[in-house]
Write an enzyme that holds these catalytic residues in place. Sequence first.
Site, mmCIF file in Angstrom:
data_model
loop_
_atom_site.group_PDB
_atom_site.id
_atom_site.type_symbol
_atom_site.label_atom_id
_atom_site.label_comp_id
_atom_site.label_asym_id
_atom_site.label_seq_id
_atom_site.Cartn_x
_atom_site.Cartn_y
_atom_site.Cartn_z
ATOM 1 C CB SER A 193 40.512 3.503 -16.390
ATOM 2 O OG SER A 193 40.195 2.603 -15.351
ATOM 3 C CE1 TYR A 212 39.766 7.755 -12.856
ATOM 4 C CE2 TYR A 212 38.904 5.560 -13.335
ATOM 5 C CZ TYR A 212 39.967 6.458 -13.299
ATOM 6 O OH TYR A 212 41.210 6.057 -13.714
#
Length: 255
Positions: A137, A150
């Site tokens: 990401s 995350y």
Amino acid sequence: MKNKTALITGSTSGIGLGIANAFAKAGAHIVLNGFGEAAQIEALRAQMAADYGVTVRYHGADMSKPSEIAAMVAFAGDVDILVNNAGIQHVSPVETFPLEKWDAIIAINLSSVFHTTRAVLPMMKNKKWGRIINIASAHGLVASPFKSAYVAAKHGVVGFTKSCALETAELGITVNTICPGYVLTPLVEKQIDDQAKVHGIARENVVRDVILAPQPTKQFVSIEQVASMAVYLASDNAAGMTGTAVSMDGGWTAR
């Protein structure tokens, strides 16, 4: 990709499904993985096989459980291409971050990448060819508040990719990471609708001023764009790329 086997985790929807379709279109046999209703997954599997004339199988391993991951890789057989895509998210301040959510995110987003890679590397080393593609990401390169687990996991994926690439650099195996910004998936569609209701603002304003605030292009990255990059990284044209984190984030990390 003809007659190669691609195992894609978290591939019953969203980015993973797009990647699975792209590899099937390129001629690879597919092993799907992910959650969902059994009938829907079977329909998806059968449709993909019919559309592209390749073998498509499914294994429902829970990516937080190493024993199930090992069983999935054994089921997949001789894996040529591994795409680690499975992931979950939770948003919370650090001091109130639920312990079980932290553990689940680290297990699924980071530790599963280790377990799948560890399982497929011996077969890739044996044939001196393999492609491992990890979906991280923009949050593997930069941070945002309230997403500590995350961000930690995705930074870990980028670091693990580099280490694994160095270990396999002379063995015909490449290991790379794709770092997308916001991709318009069903999950993000739901976030847009939820934000519009909560804040009482138009959907297009949520997209531009909330969701895409960090992306200078103000455009979503498409599932097809991420899938195309995955297929490229698995091709012989990308044999010189390993240990690389490829940004596809609309300029997010250029700031």
